[in-house]
Design a protein around this motif. Sequence first.
Motif, short mmCIF file in Angstrom:
data_model
loop_
_atom_site.label_atom_id
_atom_site.label_comp_id
_atom_site.label_asym_id
_atom_site.label_seq_id
_atom_site.Cartn_x
_atom_site.Cartn_y
_atom_site.Cartn_z
N GLY A 25 0.82 -1.20 0.00
CA GLY A 25 0.00 0.00 0.00
C GLY A 25 0.85 1.25 0.00
O GLY A 25 2.01 1.24 0.45
N ILE A 26 0.30 2.33 -0.47
CA ILE A 26 1.03 3.59 -0.56
C ILE A 26 1.55 4.02 0.81
O ILE A 26 0.84 3.96 1.81
CB ILE A 26 0.14 4.69 -1.18
CG1 ILE A 26 0.96 5.94 -1.47
CG2 ILE A 26 -1.06 5.01 -0.29
CD1 ILE A 26 0.24 6.96 -2.34
N GLY A 27 2.81 4.39 0.84
CA GLY A 27 3.42 4.86 2.08
C GLY A 27 4.07 3.78 2.91
O GLY A 27 4.85 4.07 3.82
N LEU A 28 3.77 2.52 2.63
CA LEU A 28 4.38 1.41 3.37
C LEU A 28 5.64 0.96 2.64
O LEU A 28 5.67 0.92 1.41
CB LEU A 28 3.40 0.25 3.53
CG LEU A 28 2.18 0.56 4.40
CD1 LEU A 28 1.20 -0.61 4.38
CD2 LEU A 28 2.59 0.88 5.83
N LYS A 29 6.67 0.61 3.40
CA LYS A 29 7.97 0.32 2.83
C LYS A 29 8.48 -1.06 3.26
O LYS A 29 7.97 -1.67 4.20
CB LYS A 29 8.99 1.38 3.28
CG LYS A 29 8.57 2.82 2.99
CD LYS A 29 8.49 3.10 1.50
CE LYS A 29 8.14 4.56 1.23
NZ LYS A 29 7.98 4.84 -0.21
N GLN A 30 9.52 -1.50 2.58
CA GLN A 30 10.17 -2.76 2.93
C GLN A 30 10.65 -2.74 4.38
O GLN A 30 10.62 -3.75 5.08
CB GLN A 30 11.35 -3.00 1.98
CG GLN A 30 12.04 -4.34 2.17
CD GLN A 30 13.16 -4.55 1.15
OE1 GLN A 30 13.40 -3.69 0.30
NE2 GLN A 30 13.83 -5.68 1.22
N SER A 31 11.05 -1.56 4.85
CA SER A 31 11.55 -1.43 6.22
C SER A 31 10.46 -1.63 7.27
O SER A 31 10.76 -1.76 8.46
CB SER A 31 12.20 -0.06 6.41
OG SER A 31 11.28 0.98 6.11
N ASP A 32 9.19 -1.66 6.85
CA ASP A 32 8.09 -1.88 7.79
C ASP A 32 7.85 -3.36 8.07
O ASP A 32 7.09 -3.70 8.99
CB ASP A 32 6.80 -1.25 7.25
CG ASP A 32 6.88 0.26 7.18
OD1 ASP A 32 7.46 0.87 8.10
OD2 ASP A 32 6.36 0.84 6.20
N LEU A 33 8.46 -4.23 7.27
CA LEU A 33 8.26 -5.67 7.47
C LEU A 33 8.74 -6.10 8.85
O LEU A 33 9.77 -5.65 9.34
CB LEU A 33 9.01 -6.46 6.39
CG LEU A 33 8.50 -6.31 4.95
CD1 LEU A 33 9.44 -7.03 3.98
CD2 LEU A 33 7.08 -6.83 4.81
N LYS A 93 7.55 -5.44 11.66
CA LYS A 93 7.22 -4.54 12.76
C LYS A 93 5.86 -4.93 13.33
O LYS A 93 4.98 -5.39 12.60
CB LYS A 93 7.19 -3.08 12.28
CG LYS A 93 8.56 -2.51 11.97
CD LYS A 93 8.46 -1.03 11.61
CE LYS A 93 9.84 -0.44 11.33
NZ LYS A 93 9.77 1.00 10.95
N SER A 94 5.69 -4.74 14.61
CA SER A 94 4.42 -5.09 15.25
C SER A 94 3.37 -4.04 14.92
O SER A 94 3.69 -2.91 14.51
CB SER A 94 4.60 -5.18 16.76
OG SER A 94 4.82 -3.88 17.31
N LEU A 95 2.11 -4.41 15.11
CA LEU A 95 1.03 -3.45 14.88
C LEU A 95 1.16 -2.25 15.81
O LEU A 95 0.85 -1.12 15.43
CB LEU A 95 -0.33 -4.13 15.08
CG LEU A 95 -0.71 -5.19 14.04
CD1 LEU A 95 -2.10 -5.74 14.34
CD2 LEU A 95 -0.67 -4.62 12.62
N GLY A 96 1.64 -2.50 17.03
CA GLY A 96 1.86 -1.39 17.95
C GLY A 96 2.90 -0.41 17.43
O GLY A 96 2.73 0.81 17.53
N GLU A 97 3.97 -0.95 16.88
CA GLU A 97 5.03 -0.10 16.32
C GLU A 97 4.54 0.67 15.09
O GLU A 97 5.03 1.76 14.79
CB GLU A 97 6.24 -0.95 15.93
CG GLU A 97 6.98 -1.56 17.11
CD GLU A 97 8.07 -2.52 16.67
OE1 GLU A 97 9.21 -2.36 17.15
OE2 GLU A 97 7.78 -3.42 15.85
N MET A 98 3.56 0.11 14.38
CA MET A 98 3.07 0.72 13.15
C MET A 98 1.86 1.62 13.36
O MET A 98 1.37 2.23 12.41
CB MET A 98 2.70 -0.39 12.15
CG MET A 98 3.90 -1.14 11.59
SD MET A 98 4.97 -0.09 10.58
CE MET A 98 3.87 0.28 9.21
N ARG A 99 1.37 1.71 14.58
CA ARG A 99 0.12 2.44 14.83
C ARG A 99 0.15 3.87 14.28
O ARG A 99 -0.74 4.28 13.53
CB ARG A 99 -0.18 2.47 16.33
CG ARG A 99 -1.45 3.23 16.68
CD ARG A 99 -1.60 3.45 18.17
NE ARG A 99 -2.80 4.20 18.47
CZ ARG A 99 -2.92 5.52 18.37
NH1 ARG A 99 -1.89 6.24 17.94
NH2 ARG A 99 -4.06 6.12 18.67
#
Length: 233
Positions: free
Chosen positions: A151-159, A161-167
């Motif tokens: 999805g737009i704005g999401l990156k490989q570096s987000d893989l 990561k917990s939902l809490g970290e991504m909130r």
Amino acid sequence: MMKCVEEGHSIVALANATPPATLKKEEMDSYLFQTVGQTFVPYIAECMGLPLYQQEIQGSAIYQELEYNETSGDETEDLYKLIKRVLVDHPDISGVSVGAILSSYQANRVSHVCKRLGLEMHAYLWQREQKELFEEMLSSDLEAVIIKVAGIGLKQSDLMKSLGEMRTKLFSLNEKYGSHICGEGGEYETFTLNCPLFKKKIRVTDWSSVVHSDDIFDPVCFAKIEKVILEDK
């Protein structure tokens, strides 16, 4: 499943549609099933102490209208075969739990299969307000990590990561672009490491990233989990 238990139901088995072994890759195109992370689904069953039934996905999305009609060769028929197999060993089950939130395409197909088999579909997350639902998941001791971004704005570096970290990021993308906070637009997919239903928890000890598309605005990549261990809670 946590909502099912809250509503007084007992979970007796897990059912999982998985890519065929001959595919030799973790992800396949499917309108109905999540396939990334499938290799490690048996660990979820072990953590819950439940039998796991798996069915290879042989079909594809042949019938793509919103309302499903029984169609030979469609991947929905693989779901039918899977649930029918569970019924052979557990003839007393009365329903199927599904985590659909907004996808009528998916919900209609699960509902169609359930009706053919005389079962109820339990969709306790259906059409929940996503910000509220996301916060509820974070406060319920559910630990899940992102294993695919698309999805737009999401990156490989987000893989991974917990939902809490991504909130914060997910809420921001919702404000900027209208992205679905819970990933219902296909923005991301997750893998659950721990929740109140687990007797043990999963820890990923080795993984690698795979890039499908390196589009600068909307990359598609996923985490290929290589190794996990189960830990006592």
